[in-house]
Design a protein around this motif. Structure first.
Motif, PDB file in Angstrom:
ATOM      1  N   TRP A  15     -42.639  39.286 -19.008  1.00 55.84           N
ATOM      2  CA  TRP A  15     -43.357  40.503 -19.367  1.00 55.84           C
ATOM      3  C   TRP A  15     -43.112  40.828 -20.840  1.00 55.84           C
ATOM      4  O   TRP A  15     -42.185  40.318 -21.450  1.00 55.84           O
ATOM      5  N   ILE A  18     -47.410  45.881 -24.908  1.00 52.66           N
ATOM      6  CA  ILE A  18     -48.738  45.884 -25.527  1.00 52.66           C
ATOM      7  C   ILE A  18     -48.860  47.203 -26.276  1.00 52.66           C
ATOM      8  O   ILE A  18     -48.630  48.270 -25.708  1.00 52.66           O
ATOM      9  N   VAL A  39     -57.870  39.141 -21.821  1.00 52.83           N
ATOM     10  CA  VAL A  39     -56.508  38.916 -21.359  1.00 52.83           C
ATOM     11  C   VAL A  39     -56.311  37.407 -21.246  1.00 52.83           C
ATOM     12  O   VAL A  39     -57.117  36.714 -20.623  1.00 52.83           O
ATOM     13  N   TRP A  45     -52.722  42.581 -17.775  1.00 54.30           N
ATOM     14  CA  TRP A  45     -52.304  43.733 -18.556  1.00 54.30           C
ATOM     15  C   TRP A  45     -52.173  44.934 -17.639  1.00 54.30           C
ATOM     16  O   TRP A  45     -53.064  45.210 -16.827  1.00 54.30           O
ATOM     17  N   LEU A  47     -51.934  48.744 -18.303  1.00 55.39           N
ATOM     18  CA  LEU A  47     -52.054  49.704 -19.396  1.00 55.39           C
ATOM     19  C   LEU A  47     -51.708  51.095 -18.892  1.00 55.39           C
ATOM     20  O   LEU A  47     -52.415  51.664 -18.068  1.00 55.39           O
ATOM     21  N   HIS A 121     -47.947  47.023 -20.850  1.00 57.15           N
ATOM     22  CA  HIS A 121     -47.220  45.754 -20.895  1.00 57.15           C
ATOM     23  C   HIS A 121     -48.043  44.669 -20.214  1.00 57.15           C
ATOM     24  O   HIS A 121     -48.972  44.956 -19.467  1.00 57.15           O
ATOM     25  N   TRP A 122     -47.716  43.427 -20.538  1.00 65.25           N
ATOM     26  CA  TRP A 122     -48.359  42.293 -19.874  1.00 65.25           C
ATOM     27  C   TRP A 122     -47.347  41.693 -18.899  1.00 65.25           C
ATOM     28  O   TRP A 122     -46.142  41.812 -19.085  1.00 65.25           O
TER      29      TRP A 122
END
Length: 126
Positions: A15, A18, A39, A45, A47, A121-122
Motif C-alpha cells: 500500500w 495518494i 489506476v 485506489w 480515496l 491510498h493505493w
C-alpha cells in the motif's frame, strides 16, 4: 474483486499514499472534464478525500464518478451555486484498476479555473 485490508504500518510494498491535484482553465462555455488515472494494473485506489471546485464562476454543477474510455458512472452530484466553493464527497470512493476518477463540470464559462483534489491510498490486489 477481493480486497485485503492493510493496517497502517503493514507491508509498505502492499500500500502507499495518494495525494494528487489537477487544475485546468476552461476553454469555452461548455462542459469540462478533469480526470485522474488510470489506476495501474494490479492496484486499487481507496480515496478518502475527493474535492473539486470552480474557482471562478458560480452555478457550476459538478458530477464525480468512475470512468473508463467507454463510460462514466456518476457517484455524486452537486450544484454549489457559489463561485470558489470547495465541494467534497462525503464517502470514500474505490477506483478499480484501469479506471479513472472523473469530475465533470457543467455551467463553466471561458477562462474558469477548475480544480480536482484527491487523497487516499493505493492497495495491491490480493
Amino acid at each position: 474483486m477481493t480486497m485485503r485490508t492493510i493496517p497502517l504500518g503493514g507491508d509498505p510494498s502492499q500500500w502507499g499514499p495518494i495525494d494528487v491535484e489537477q487544475h485546468k482553465k476552461s476553454a469555452a462555455a461548455a462542459p469540462e472534464v478533469l480526470e485522474i488515472g488510470p489506476v495501474p494494473e494490479g492496484l486499487v485506489w481507496v480515496l478518502s478525500h475527493v474535492a473539486c471546485e470552480d474557482e471562478t464562476t458560480a452555478f457550476t454543477k459538478v458530477r464525480v464518478g468512475i470512468a473508463d474510455s467507454l463510460s462514466f458512472r456518476p457517484l455524486e452530484e452537486q450544484d454549489p451555486g457559489i463561485a470558489d466553493e470547495l465541494y467534497t464527497i462525503p464517502e470514500p470512493i474505490i477506483v478499480p484498476e484501469g479506471k479513472y476518477l472523473r469530475a465533470q463540470f457543467t455551467g463553466t464559462t471561458s477562462g474558469d479555473m477548475l480544480a480536482l483534489y484527491i487523497n487516499g491510498h493505493w492497495l495491491r490486489r490480493g
